[in-house]
Write an enzyme that holds these catalytic residues in place. Structure first.
Site, PDB file in Angstrom:
ATOM      1  N   ASP A   8      -1.423  26.779  45.852  1.00  0.00           N
ATOM      2  CA  ASP A   8      -2.030  28.085  45.652  1.00  0.00           C
ATOM      3  C   ASP A   8      -1.036  28.854  44.767  1.00  0.00           C
ATOM      4  O   ASP A   8       0.132  28.457  44.654  1.00  0.00           O
ATOM      5  CB  ASP A   8      -2.206  28.751  47.027  1.00  0.00           C
ATOM      6  CG  ASP A   8      -2.647  30.189  46.911  1.00  0.00           C
ATOM      7  OD1 ASP A   8      -3.597  30.458  46.162  1.00  0.00           O
ATOM      8  OD2 ASP A   8      -2.027  31.057  47.566  1.00  0.00           O
ATOM      9  N   LEU A   9      -1.479  29.931  44.139  1.00  0.00           N
ATOM     10  CA  LEU A   9      -0.583  30.660  43.241  1.00  0.00           C
ATOM     11  C   LEU A   9      -0.010  31.926  43.902  1.00  0.00           C
ATOM     12  O   LEU A   9       1.191  32.012  44.197  1.00  0.00           O
ATOM     13  CB  LEU A   9      -1.349  31.035  41.957  1.00  0.00           C
ATOM     14  CG  LEU A   9      -0.610  31.893  40.943  1.00  0.00           C
ATOM     15  CD1 LEU A   9       0.587  31.167  40.357  1.00  0.00           C
ATOM     16  CD2 LEU A   9      -1.568  32.295  39.804  1.00  0.00           C
ATOM     17  N   ASP A  10      -0.925  32.881  44.162  1.00  0.00           N
ATOM     18  CA  ASP A  10      -0.497  34.176  44.698  1.00  0.00           C
ATOM     19  C   ASP A  10       0.058  34.007  46.109  1.00  0.00           C
ATOM     20  O   ASP A  10      -0.652  33.559  47.010  1.00  0.00           O
ATOM     21  CB  ASP A  10      -1.691  35.139  44.726  1.00  0.00           C
ATOM     22  CG  ASP A  10      -2.253  35.408  43.329  1.00  0.00           C
ATOM     23  OD1 ASP A  10      -1.452  35.646  42.419  1.00  0.00           O
ATOM     24  OD2 ASP A  10      -3.483  35.369  43.161  1.00  0.00           O
ATOM     25  N   THR A  16       2.363  38.156  43.913  1.00  0.00           N
ATOM     26  CA  THR A  16       1.517  39.085  43.151  1.00  0.00           C
ATOM     27  C   THR A  16       0.805  40.069  44.067  1.00  0.00           C
ATOM     28  O   THR A  16       0.202  41.018  43.582  1.00  0.00           O
ATOM     29  CB  THR A  16       0.452  38.308  42.353  1.00  0.00           C
ATOM     30  OG1 THR A  16      -0.038  37.300  43.207  1.00  0.00           O
ATOM     31  CG2 THR A  16       1.001  37.717  41.087  1.00  0.00           C
ATOM     32  N   LYS A  44      -5.607  38.856  51.014  1.00  0.00           N
ATOM     33  CA  LYS A  44      -4.887  37.661  50.555  1.00  0.00           C
ATOM     34  C   LYS A  44      -5.801  36.436  50.573  1.00  0.00           C
ATOM     35  O   LYS A  44      -6.434  36.152  51.595  1.00  0.00           O
ATOM     36  CB  LYS A  44      -3.644  37.418  51.409  1.00  0.00           C
ATOM     37  CG  LYS A  44      -2.550  38.411  51.093  1.00  0.00           C
ATOM     38  CD  LYS A  44      -1.236  38.052  51.763  1.00  0.00           C
ATOM     39  CE  LYS A  44      -0.173  39.058  51.349  1.00  0.00           C
ATOM     40  NZ  LYS A  44       1.052  38.929  52.118  1.00  0.00           N
ATOM     41  N   SER A 113      -6.195  27.951  42.825  1.00  0.00           N
ATOM     42  CA  SER A 113      -6.109  29.399  43.071  1.00  0.00           C
ATOM     43  C   SER A 113      -7.462  30.085  42.924  1.00  0.00           C
ATOM     44  O   SER A 113      -8.267  29.692  42.091  1.00  0.00           O
ATOM     45  CB  SER A 113      -5.124  30.004  42.062  1.00  0.00           C
ATOM     46  OG  SER A 113      -5.238  31.405  42.032  1.00  0.00           O
ATOM     47  N   ALA A 114      -7.660  31.142  43.715  1.00  0.00           N
ATOM     48  CA  ALA A 114      -8.888  31.934  43.620  1.00  0.00           C
ATOM     49  C   ALA A 114      -8.853  32.870  42.416  1.00  0.00           C
ATOM     50  O   ALA A 114      -9.874  33.422  42.016  1.00  0.00           O
ATOM     51  CB  ALA A 114      -9.045  32.771  44.887  1.00  0.00           C
ATOM     52  N   LYS A 144     -12.490  30.315  48.614  1.00  0.00           N
ATOM     53  CA  LYS A 144     -11.893  29.904  49.887  1.00  0.00           C
ATOM     54  C   LYS A 144     -12.462  30.827  50.976  1.00  0.00           C
ATOM     55  O   LYS A 144     -12.635  32.008  50.690  1.00  0.00           O
ATOM     56  CB  LYS A 144     -10.356  30.058  49.838  1.00  0.00           C
ATOM     57  CG  LYS A 144      -9.690  29.184  48.777  1.00  0.00           C
ATOM     58  CD  LYS A 144      -8.222  29.591  48.604  1.00  0.00           C
ATOM     59  CE  LYS A 144      -7.605  28.906  47.397  1.00  0.00           C
ATOM     60  NZ  LYS A 144      -6.240  29.358  47.091  1.00  0.00           N
ATOM     61  N   GLU A 168      -0.309  26.661  50.876  1.00  0.00           N
ATOM     62  CA  GLU A 168      -1.122  27.883  50.972  1.00  0.00           C
ATOM     63  C   GLU A 168      -0.436  28.963  51.800  1.00  0.00           C
ATOM     64  O   GLU A 168       0.219  28.656  52.785  1.00  0.00           O
ATOM     65  CB  GLU A 168      -2.435  27.554  51.688  1.00  0.00           C
ATOM     66  CG  GLU A 168      -3.657  27.529  50.834  1.00  0.00           C
ATOM     67  CD  GLU A 168      -4.031  28.864  50.199  1.00  0.00           C
ATOM     68  OE1 GLU A 168      -3.549  29.915  50.640  1.00  0.00           O
ATOM     69  OE2 GLU A 168      -4.811  28.844  49.243  1.00  0.00           O
ATOM     70  N   ASP A 169      -0.650  30.229  51.417  1.00  0.00           N
ATOM     71  CA  ASP A 169      -0.089  31.328  52.230  1.00  0.00           C
ATOM     72  C   ASP A 169      -1.175  32.105  52.974  1.00  0.00           C
ATOM     73  O   ASP A 169      -0.844  32.964  53.787  1.00  0.00           O
ATOM     74  CB  ASP A 169       0.685  32.321  51.350  1.00  0.00           C
ATOM     75  CG  ASP A 169      -0.248  33.124  50.462  1.00  0.00           C
ATOM     76  OD1 ASP A 169      -1.118  32.515  49.799  1.00  0.00           O
ATOM     77  OD2 ASP A 169      -0.135  34.357  50.451  1.00  0.00           O
TER      78      ASP A 169
HETATM   79  C1  BG6 Z   1      -6.025  35.300  45.263  1.00  0.00           C
HETATM   80  C2  BG6 Z   1      -5.331  36.492  45.879  1.00  0.00           C
HETATM   81  O1  BG6 Z   1      -5.088  34.329  44.893  1.00  0.00           O
HETATM   82  O2  BG6 Z   1      -6.775  35.690  44.120  1.00  0.00           O
HETATM   83  C3  BG6 Z   1      -6.365  37.561  46.208  1.00  0.00           C
HETATM   84  O3  BG6 Z   1      -4.642  36.100  47.046  1.00  0.00           O
HETATM   85  C4  BG6 Z   1      -7.150  37.913  44.956  1.00  0.00           C
HETATM   86  O4  BG6 Z   1      -5.709  38.691  46.736  1.00  0.00           O
HETATM   87  C5  BG6 Z   1      -7.798  36.650  44.371  1.00  0.00           C
HETATM   88  O5  BG6 Z   1      -8.170  38.865  45.271  1.00  0.00           O
HETATM   89  C6  BG6 Z   1      -8.573  36.934  43.070  1.00  0.00           C
HETATM   90  O6  BG6 Z   1      -7.671  37.319  42.088  1.00  0.00           O
HETATM   91  P1  BG6 Z   1      -8.051  37.874  40.660  1.00  0.00           P
HETATM   92  O7  BG6 Z   1      -6.766  37.766  39.891  1.00  0.00           O
HETATM   93  O8  BG6 Z   1      -9.125  36.971  40.096  1.00  0.00           O
HETATM   94  O9  BG6 Z   1      -8.546  39.259  40.823  1.00  0.00           O
HETATM   95 MG    MG Z   2      -2.310  32.974  48.167  1.00  0.00          MG
END
Ligand code: BG6
Ligand code: MG
Length: 215
Positions: A8-10, A16, A44, A113-114, A144, A168-169
Site C-alpha cells: 500500500d502507499l499512504d 500522506t 485511511k 493503492s486506492a 478496499k 497495509e496500514d
Molecule cells: C488511500 C488513503 O491510500 O487513498 C485514503 O489512505 C485516500 O485516505 C485514498 O482517501 C484516495 O486517495 P486520492 O489520492 O485518490 O484522493
Molecule cells: Mg494506507
C-alpha cells in the site's frame, strides 16, 4: 513461497495522511464544521468519494452528486499542492533498505493503492523504478475492502495471491488482502490491525526472513 510483495502507499511507504487531513479539514471548515485528527483516522484506506461521504456525515451535511464532485475536486487540488512539495526525505524509515533486500532476493514489487495520485507521489519520492507493477485508484473499480487492487497487483506480477505478501496500514486494506487470500503484514498498531498475519510498527531494522518465519 513468497515471490512478490504488494505495498500500500499512504501510511506504508509515506505518511500522506497528514496532507489528506489538512485538505479535508479546509473543506470541512469552509462548510462550517470541525474535522479532527481522530476523524481523519476513519478515512485511511478509503476512496476519495467515500472519504467525502464520511466527512459530510461527520458534519451532518447533505449535498447533491454534482456538488460533491466539485468538493472532491477542490480537496484534491489542495492535496496536490502539498504532495507536489514532497521530497524523497519523506519516505518512511527503513522502506528503501527493505525494498533493496527484496530486489536482491529477486522478489517482485507491486504497488496496491486506492489513491489516484499514486504515480505523482512515487515520482516525487523517486521511487517509481522500484516497482514491477503499479495498481492504483485509476485502475480499479472496487475500493478496499474489495480485494481487486491486490488481485490485479498479483496478476500484473504474474503471481498467485498465495505467492504474494501484502503490506497495509488500514483495516480496509487488511480485509481486502484476507478476502483475496493473501498473507498480510499490518504496519501500525495491533488494536487496528489485529486481523493481519503479522504486525510491525514500520520497516526500520526489519528482516525479511524473520517476517516470513512469523506468517
Ligand atoms: C488511500 C488513503 O491510500 O487513498 C485514503 O489512505 C485516500 O485516505 C485514498 O482517501 C484516495 O486517495 P486520492 O489520492 O485518490 O484522493
Ligand atoms: Mg494506507
Amino acid at each position: 513461497m513468497i515471490k512478490g510483495c504488494i505495498f500500500d502507499l499512504d501510511g506504508v511507504i509515506v505518511d500522506t495522511a497528514k496532507y489528506h487531513y489538512l485538505a479535508w479539514k479546509e473543506l470541512a471548515e469552509s462548510l462550517g464544521f470541525a474535522f479532527t485528527k481522530k476523524d481523519n483516522e476513519r478515512l485511511k484506506g478509503v476512496s476519495r468519494m467515500r472519504s467525502l461521504d464520511i466527512l459530510l456525515e461527520i458534519g451532518k451535511k447533505n449535498f447533491d452528486k454534482e456538488t460533491k464532485l466539485k468538493f472532491a475536486e477542490n480537496k484534491n487540488k489542495k492535496y496536490l499542492e502539498y504532495i507536489l512539495k514532497m521530497t524523497p526525505d519523506e519516505i518512511l524509515p527503513g522502506v528503501i533498505d527493505f525494498m533493496n533486500v527484496l530486489k536482491n532476493k529477486n522478489i517482485k514489487i507491486a504497488l496496491g493503492s486506492a489513491s489516484k495520485n499514486a504515480m505523482t507521489i512515487l515520482n516525487q519520492l523517486n521511487l517509481t523504478n522500484y516497482f514491477n507493477a503499479v495498481i492504483d485508484g485509476t485502475k480499479v473499480s472496487n475500493a478496499k475492502p474489495d480485494p481487486e487492487v491486490f488481485l490485479k497487483g498479483a496478476e500484473a506480477l504474474n503471481l498467485k495471491p498465495e505467492e504474494c505478501l501484502v503490506f497495509e496500514d488500514a483495516e480496509a486494506g487488511i480485509e481486502a488482502a484476507i478476502k483475496g487470500r493473501f498473507k498480510c503484514v499490518g504496519i501500525g498498531s495491533p488494536e487496528i490491525l489485529s486481523k493481519a498475519n503479522h504486525i510491525m510498527p514500520g520497516f526500520e531494522n526489519i528482516d525479511f526472513n524473520e517476517i516470513i518465519s512469523k506468517l
